[in-house]
Design an enzyme around this catalytic site. Structure first.
Site, PDB file in Angstrom:
ATOM      1  N   THR A 172       0.709  -1.472   0.002  1.00 23.76           N
ATOM      2  CA  THR A 172      -0.164  -0.184  -0.229  1.00 23.76           C
ATOM      3  C   THR A 172       1.099   1.590  -0.196  1.00 23.76           C
ATOM      4  OG1 THR A 172      -1.733  -1.000   1.205  1.00 23.76           O
ATOM      5  CG2 THR A 172      -1.808   1.680   1.802  1.00 23.76           C
ATOM      6  N   ARG A 200     -14.283  -6.155  -1.764  1.00 22.18           N
ATOM      7  CA  ARG A 200     -13.550  -5.590   0.126  1.00 22.18           C
ATOM      8  C   ARG A 200     -13.371  -4.390  -0.160  1.00 22.18           C
ATOM      9  NH1 ARG A 200      -8.431  -4.659   1.874  1.00 22.18           N
ATOM     10  NH2 ARG A 200      -8.389  -4.646   4.172  1.00 22.18           N
ATOM     11  N   VAL A 201     -13.549  -3.597   0.971  1.00 19.63           N
ATOM     12  CA  VAL A 201     -13.222  -2.238   0.540  1.00 19.63           C
ATOM     13  C   VAL A 201     -12.083  -2.235   1.613  1.00 19.63           C
ATOM     14  CG1 VAL A 201     -14.162   0.390   0.851  1.00 19.63           C
ATOM     15  CG2 VAL A 201     -15.516  -1.515  -0.059  1.00 19.63           C
ATOM     16  N   ASP A 203      -9.414   0.230   3.913  1.00 21.59           N
ATOM     17  CA  ASP A 203      -9.690   0.897   4.862  1.00 21.59           C
ATOM     18  C   ASP A 203      -8.555   2.947   3.813  1.00 21.59           C
ATOM     19  OD1 ASP A 203      -6.837   0.199   5.216  1.00 21.59           O
ATOM     20  OD2 ASP A 203      -5.865   1.790   6.890  1.00 21.59           O
ATOM     21  N   THR A 223      -0.675   2.045   6.344  1.00 23.96           N
ATOM     22  CA  THR A 223      -0.639   1.007   6.518  1.00 23.96           C
ATOM     23  C   THR A 223      -0.944  -0.274   7.306  1.00 23.96           C
ATOM     24  OG1 THR A 223       0.641  -0.930   4.412  1.00 23.96           O
ATOM     25  CG2 THR A 223       1.356   1.527   6.177  1.00 23.96           C
ATOM     26  N   GLY A 224      -0.954  -1.663   6.011  1.00 25.82           N
ATOM     27  CA  GLY A 224      -1.727  -2.694   7.443  1.00 25.82           C
ATOM     28  C   GLY A 224      -2.924  -3.703   7.060  1.00 25.82           C
ATOM     29  N   THR A 225      -2.614  -3.613   8.614  1.00 25.03           N
ATOM     30  CA  THR A 225      -4.327  -4.706   8.512  1.00 25.03           C
ATOM     31  C   THR A 225      -5.702  -3.898   8.339  1.00 25.03           C
ATOM     32  OG1 THR A 225      -2.528  -5.832   9.625  1.00 25.03           O
ATOM     33  CG2 THR A 225      -5.216  -6.823   9.742  1.00 25.03           C
ATOM     34  N   GLY A 226      -5.492  -3.165   6.875  1.00 21.28           N
ATOM     35  CA  GLY A 226      -6.811  -2.497   7.132  1.00 21.28           C
ATOM     36  C   GLY A 226      -7.968  -2.511   8.128  1.00 21.28           C
TER      37      GLY A 226
END
Lengths: 303, 303
Positions: A172, A200-201, A203, A223-226
């Site tokens: 990301t 899937r949407v 963050d 950025t990461g585990t949205g």
């Protein structure tokens, strides 16, 4: 005074997964983007325009997980999200589930400036972008061989690959900038997670989750585990911690990342205040990142 | 102790737009929904299940703007959003841009309980719901003659109709509940705005904007100028004002509505705490609303 911070994703980025040549390619790309963005800021471009242009460059670069080089859904498609927000007046725009727009972040800026809405998505946003003359691309442009291999590996393991999970390298991208007028802005763009469910949407499409900007608090790109950043409203939470709880920039960002960890997630943020103070942090193994200011001091790092 | 609050939308609801019979139909519908929900709570159903069931009833009722009776996009389609959130653990799920799911709020609950994601949207969410055995309906089920007339009127004026704008009667629905276990939950569902751009995502699909729940602060469901509620992250802001700034429930909700007004919006909220304290407020002309508690005290009102 002006300043620019960028990221190209956080996650389980392990040094031994990358050859020396790959490392230098990533660092070279990040430095080129910083040079371009700072040149724009020096020419009195607005923070809003600079974060959009900088994120566009990262979208065009297949090394990163946004635009060209986006990761693939479980059925092998590209579905892209992007958002932009201005700290001066809180105006914002975003797109989600775009499949054919070359630069989703540019369409997010168009949503912000040209519509009464904040978030447009699905097949309709592709049709609208095309009608408005935005550059469109087909599947062959977006999908790289590396992403096909990553999807096959993820499916073999039956796992949804979170950003940079194990061997995954899904980066990301995002930028926060402070311009010579004293305004901050933030933008984020992503292809999401390898093997994610279609529709899937992330963050990155949600202002207040992965993207936020307010001159009185901070500009923020995550950025990461949205899915956890959505649940935690991490971007707005950092703002609220600074404005309501009088936390410092670093305290607010650290607390937001700690809350992501509590809910089983991880990731990183880049953040910048209107006074020039900046902060980059991650609780994953690494984060592709860089910053540069009006003194031409710069830094690019991964681990 | 248990309690249930519901809304059927806020906006420029003027008494002279409604016949006595219409008023009594609305009030009768709201009271029936309260009776049903309170019966469920009395039988020790969870707040989560009750808000989903209650919102499902409102979705099935063509008087309101969600599910059957949803308002139409500028190209004459129905695109529905819904979200649900649990105050006990912060789990949440949502859907956006659904076109064929009879009860979008039930699919939102499925996203919460059965997927690693928080928000699914577009054509993919319809396909997934169908594959999972959710009841699907076609255009003839969702679209009512009244909504066709409202779209024609809006297009004639060239205006996007915000909830309840002038003659518009577009009633987003929502519920907040406190169950006998001391947990709160919130759910919201909407067809959005008459004459909205195709692909527009509303605050009802975004946890932290139109829907929020946390046992330590409040359960919250909003209706009104959704694009401003997204920009302001109104639901999470109410939470942050209570937790970080120690504002009371009513102070937090009033401040959130005032911030919506500052950015040119308006609307209403229903809110409930785990201690049973509740609050309903709106800065529009009216809000379809009702509440009922374990003492069987109840109230239904519009203006």
């Amino acid at each position: 005074m002006f300043k620019l911070l960028i990221h190209g994703g956080a996650g389980a980025v392990r040094r031994d997964h990358y050859s020396n040549q790959e490392i230098s390619e990533y660092k070279k790309s990040l430095k080129e983007v910083l040079d371009f963005g700072v040149e724009q800021l020096a020419h009195e471009q607005s923070a809003e325009d600079v974060v959009v242009k900088v994120v566009s460059l990262l979208e065009d670069n297949p090394l990163f997980n946004s635009g060209r080089g986006s990761v693939l859904t479980s059925d092998g498609r590209v579905q892209m999200d992007a958002a932009v927000m201005c700290g001066q007046d809180g105006s914002c725009g975003a797109v989600t589930l775009a499949e054919s727009i070359k630069n989703p972040v540019q369409m997010a800026q168009w949503v912000m400036r040209k519509t009464p809405h904040r978030l447009l998505g699905g097949r309709d946003v592709d049709l609208l972008a095309k009608a408005q003359g935005f550059q469109m691309e087909d599947v062959d442009y977006f999908v790289t061989e590396k992403r096909r291999e990553q999807l096959a590996a993820a499916k073999a393991k039956g796992a949804i690959q979170l950003d940079h999970d194990s061997e995954d390298h899904s980066q990301t991208v995002g930028a926060v900038a402070l311009d010579v007028f004293g305004n901050v802005a933030a933008a984020t763009s992503t292809g999401g997670l390898t093997n994610k469910m279609p529709g899937r949407v992330s963050d990155s499409a949600i202002v207040g989750a992965g993207t936020f900007a307010d001159n009185q608090s901070l500009a923020f790109s995550a950025t990461g585990t949205g899915d956890v950043f959505i649940q935690n409203m991490s971007g707005f939470d950092a703002h609220a911690l600074m404005v309501y709880s009088k936390k410092s920039l670093s305290e607010a960002c650290d607390e937001v990342l700690e809350k992501v960890k509590v809910r089983g997630g991880r990731g990183g943020v880049i953040a910048l205040r209107a006074n020039g103070e900046s902060y980059m942090a991650f609780n994953s193994l690494g984060m592709f990142r860089g910053q540069m200011d009006s003194e031409m001091k710069w830094e690019v790092a991964i681990f």
